[in-house]
Each structure stands twice: as C-alpha cells, then as structure tokens.
Design an enzyme around this catalytic site. Structure first.
Site, mmCIF file in Angstrom:
data_model
loop_
_atom_site.group_PDB
_atom_site.id
_atom_site.type_symbol
_atom_site.label_atom_id
_atom_site.label_comp_id
_atom_site.label_asym_id
_atom_site.label_seq_id
_atom_site.Cartn_x
_atom_site.Cartn_y
_atom_site.Cartn_z
ATOM 1 N N HIS A 331 0.841 -1.198 0.000
ATOM 2 C CA HIS A 331 0.000 0.000 0.000
ATOM 3 C C HIS A 331 0.874 1.245 0.000
ATOM 4 C CE1 HIS A 331 -1.936 3.238 2.508
ATOM 5 N NE2 HIS A 331 -2.826 3.121 1.547
ATOM 6 N N SER A 332 0.478 2.259 -0.756
ATOM 7 C CA SER A 332 1.171 3.541 -0.790
ATOM 8 C C SER A 332 2.610 3.354 -1.287
ATOM 9 C CB SER A 332 1.128 4.193 0.600
ATOM 10 O OG SER A 332 1.570 5.533 0.552
ATOM 11 N N LEU A 333 3.589 3.769 -0.518
ATOM 12 C CA LEU A 333 4.983 3.555 -0.904
ATOM 13 C C LEU A 333 5.267 2.070 -1.076
ATOM 14 C CD1 LEU A 333 7.956 4.411 -1.309
ATOM 15 C CD2 LEU A 333 8.194 4.419 1.173
ATOM 16 N N HIS A 435 -6.704 8.257 1.724
ATOM 17 C CA HIS A 435 -5.571 7.405 1.350
ATOM 18 C C HIS A 435 -5.361 6.261 2.340
ATOM 19 C CE1 HIS A 435 -1.712 6.541 -0.571
ATOM 20 N NE2 HIS A 435 -1.121 6.567 0.604
#
Length: 520
Positions: A331-333, A435
């Site tokens: 997830h994300s980075l 997010h």
C-alpha cells in the site's frame, strides 16, 4: 419449338447440413480451448480452470527487515513461531484497546465482521488464482538482472529481443473481490507492530558494526511480511508502505524520516524541489526547472535507499522459497515498491493507492519488454478517485501533501489501473485522508459488490515542464550560438560564431535559485 425445362432449386441433403453443423461446432470448441488465457481472465463468474480457489491458505511465515540510510547494511529475518504469534496477539489487543480512546486513531485491522480476528498475525487468507500469459525476461537471476539494469551487460538488438519470453504463470485473480480484499489486508498486515520477541537471524554476513538499540520495529528500515501457501507453493510478499505523521498511511510512524526521504526522491520531479523554501533530498537540482538526470539515477540506485533494500529482501525470499511462485503487494509507498519489484523480476504485483511509479521505473532503467501489449502485464494498481496521492493531484506548493513535507508530483502508473469511482458513486470529495488503507478496505473494496475493472492507463506525462539534462557539466559546457552581422556593401552576410564556455560547477545559490558562485 423447344421449351426450357423449369429451373429447379437445389436443396442440401440432411446429411450435408449435418456435416456442416458438426464442423462448425468443432471449430467453435477448438477456438474456445485455443483462446489465450489472458483473454478469458475477465470471466469473474467462472469458477473453472480460468479461476481456481487455492487448495490451501496463506499464513504469515516470516518477516524481513532491512536497514536504510546509515544502517543499510543491516538485513535480518524473523521466523514467525507460535511464541511470536502469541506475543503479537497480546500486543495487538492491548494496542486496540488503547486506540479506542482516540477517535482519530487509525484502526489496525478491518472492522468487517467477515474478516474479524483477535490476532492479524494468525489470520489465514484465502486467495483465488488465475492463469496468466506474461511476457517477462527468460533470465531472472538477481545478479543478471542487476547487471542488466546497471548497463554492465552488453547485448545486441537481436539478443535484447530474444531474452523476452511469453511465460504461462499463476497470478492472483484480480477480478475476484475476496482476493483483492485479502491482498489489501496482507498489505495492512505489514503496518501492524510486533513485540520485541523472537530471534532475528542475519540474512547477510555478520556485521562489523554494532546493531543500534532502536533498530527494527522502533527504528528506521523497510519491512516485508512473507505469507506462504504450502499446498500450492505460492508466496505473497507484502511490503510496508509509508508511515508518517501528517500523511495518512498507517497507524504508526516508526519509519517516518526515511519514508519521507524515499517518497520525495521517488515521486518528485527533481529531489523535492517544490520551491526555494524546500530542503531538497538530493543535490541534482541545477536551476529553475532544470535537473541533472544522471544524478537522479545514481540517487535512486544508492544502497541506502528503499529500492536496493526491497531487492535485497526479495533475494532473501527467493533463497527461502527457490521453487515457489512469488507475488508482491503493498500500500502507498509499499505498493509502488511492489510494482518496481514486479517490473524488475517479472513478478505479479498488486498495489493499493500507490503514487505514480512510471517515472522512477524509467529512472531506474527497469526492463520494459518491446511492444508489450497491456493484457500481458502482471502489474495492477487498485485505487479510488478521491485519493489525491493515487490520482497524482496532491502536488503544488499549497497542496495538503506539500504542507506536511511531501512532494508527490507523479501521476503516471505502469501496468493496469483499477479505479473505483467513489466521487460519483458515493459523493466523496478528494481528500488526503481517503488514502488510509483501512478506509480503502472497509469503505471501498468491501463497499462494492465487485472488484473494479482493470484497464490500460490513459496517456500520461510526468514533469512536462522540467528539462532533464545528461549531467550538470553538460549544461555548463553547452555551446552558445551567437549571430553577428557584417556591414560590407552591397550585401549583408550573416555568420555564426561558436564559443565554448569552460566547464564549471555551481557551488552557491541565492534565495531565488540563481547561481551566484561557480567553481572550476
């Protein structure tokens, strides 16, 4: 007088019609079974050979941690034993109880009753699989891949094309909602803290350095959680994403400093140079909207950065499971790193709410097969259009990302994108707090009856207003063309005089970014 006999219509015999019908049916059957698997993937209702439920379940087996920055040589592995699981469960329940006192506390697990558990480290995941015809490199040994990326392996154009193959592999069924939710939960599992228990084993050779006391779960580094299905011999590597105060990625902020540095390095146009007020994360900025491309590439490849660390973690997983099929998620980075890892070694990768990673993929010179059709990609990006980080709109000096120190300037993704239209379907507004991984799981992935359809991204260009030069010296030593006129009568001629400036380097700038001091 001769009379022509009346014309007779010819009718095919029943036997003739039967033969034609039989041949037609046989051709249709042959065409159906000869149809490539990647064209049949979209049949989410089919539960036959195109979409199979794994015979076993995926359980957390080990955890990797890799230092970055000053501790980039540290690399360890923890085997998840019953003792570790028990201690982790106690810590999880304690943390959950404490979090109930804070309304804005990010939950550590989904609130959906279907996936309820008292210990995320003991949860068994069920994933559906599907066949995929994937174009990837024939030789995927890490040493060869690294030499290829760094330009140490010379190949002719014919050899370059010959090293790509169409490989029949097993991939997660991204059309199945339960599989997508399980992969997202695996991504969130990498955020959950584990107690200081268990024996960490050195993956690399014993270090000369003394291990810092705060290294690991309370210090810097990147983490990878390894889930294994013993029956199917399939591994899922979940990579920890961004944990930061101000930028909602998880419930804790252990690796905030290095996460921010790597986020800004990977997803900004030039070292997070948003304005003169910003402190850049590297020294590749030349002057207004001009950046040193070779400098950026070297910064991304540094051994103390996240990309090198995640490659080392993959090497450890590959050594642990040499014959297994390996999938990556995050997830994300963590999702962006999963995509970069999948691109590097030809692995199926499923990312959630990740920033655009096309730009760092090109800067790292990751392998892109020539003429690759989109249906042969093994990279999928799940997200929704109310997340400015995923959509690439969280940029600019006044954006919410910039206000907390993040330069998220990329929007372009590789592979395929699977976007939920929550703005129109649910009336959401674009907000950085959308997010969060568990908001995505509880209200988006589980809020729709079906998984989002994955399509090819629209044409996209990152950092269109920037000029990237081969090197800083190239800018200072470029040839200046000036025109002078000769006034000799009766005609006027124009001649071009080329002058070359001496190579110099800027060592001092004013607050506007202009160079005020040069060094030869």
């Amino acid at each position: 007088m001769l009379h022509k006999s009346p014309s007779r219509k010819r009718f095919a015999s029943p036997l003739h019609l039967g033969c034609i019908l039989t041949l037609t049916v046989l051709c249709l059957i042959a065409y159906y079974f000869a149809l490539p698997d990647y064209l049949s993937v979209g049949k989410s209702s089919s539960r036959g050979a195109m979409d199979q439920k794994s015979d076993g379940t995926f359980r957390l087996k080990s955890i990797y941690r890799h230092g970055v920055g000053a501790n980039h040589r540290l690399h360890q592995r923890l085997e998840v034993t019953p003792e570790v699981i028990s201690a982790a469960g106690m810590l999880y329940q304690e943390t959950t109880t404490q979090g109930q006192d804070f309304e804005d506390q990010e939950p550590l697990w989904t609130t959906n009753a279907e996936y309820a558990t008292t210990n995320p480290f003991d949860f068994e995941f069920e994933l559906r699989r599907m066949p995929l015809l994937m174009k990837r490199m024939k030789e995927r040994d890490p040493e060869f891949i690294e030499s290829y990326i760094y330009g140490e392996t010379y190949m002719t154009e014919e050899e370059e094309h010959a090293m790509w193959i169409d490989d029949d592999i097993v991939a997660p069924n991204i059309t199945d909602r339960g599989t997508v939710v399980s992969l997202a939960l695996m991504s969130s599992n990498a955020y959950v803290r584990i107690p200081q228990t268990g024996d960490w084993r050195n993956v690399t050779e014993p270090w000369n350095e003394t291990e810092p006391e705060d290294f690991g779960w309370d210090g810097d580094g990147i983490r990878g959680h390894v889930f294994y299905n013993e029956v199917e011999n399939i591994v899922v590597l979940s990579i920890k994403g961004t944990s930061a105060q101000g930028l909602p990625g998880s419930g804790e902020d252990e690796t905030t400093g290095n996460d921010k540095i790597n986020d800004n390095l990977l997803f900004s146009c030039c070292c997070a140079r948003v304005s003169y007020l910003w402190t850049t994360v590297c020294d590749c900025y030349v002057k207004s909207y001009i950046c040193d491309e070779s400098c950026l590439e070297k910064e991304l490849r540094r051994k103390d950065r996240f990309y090198s660390a995640v490659v080392d973690i993959y090497k450890g997983v590959l050594k642990e499971y040499p014959d297994a099929a390996i999938w990556v998620t995050g997830h994300s980075l963590g999702g962006a790193l999963a995509s970069l890892l999948g691109r590097t070694f030809g692995l199926p990768a499923v990312a959630f709410e990740s920033p655009g990673e096309l730009l760092p993929s090109k800067r790292l010179h990751l392998p892109f097969p020539p003429g690759l059709p989109s249906y042969m990609e093994g990279i999928w990006h799940f997200g929704h259009n109310a997340d400015p980080i995923f959509m690439g709109t969280c940029n600019g000096a006044s954006s919410s990302c910039s206000l907390v120190g993040y330069a998220m300037e990329t929007a372009c993704h590789t592979g395929r994108v699977c976007v939920y239209d929550v703005v129109n379907d649910k009336g959401w507004s674009v907000n950085m707090f959308n997010h969060r991984i568990h908001k995505v799981i509880d209200e988006v992935l589980l809020g729709y009856e079906q998984a989002a359809k994955c399509v090819e991204p629209e044409p996209c260009v990152d950092c269109y207003n920037w000029k990237f030069i081969p090197s800083r010296d190239w800018e200072s030593s470029s040839r200046l063309i000036t025109k002078t006129k000769s006034h000799a009568a009766p005609t006027t001629t124009t001649r071009t005089t080329a002058t070359t400036t001496s190579s110099s380097t800027c060592v001092g700038r004013n607050w506007l970014g202009f160079c005020t001091k040069y060094e030869l």
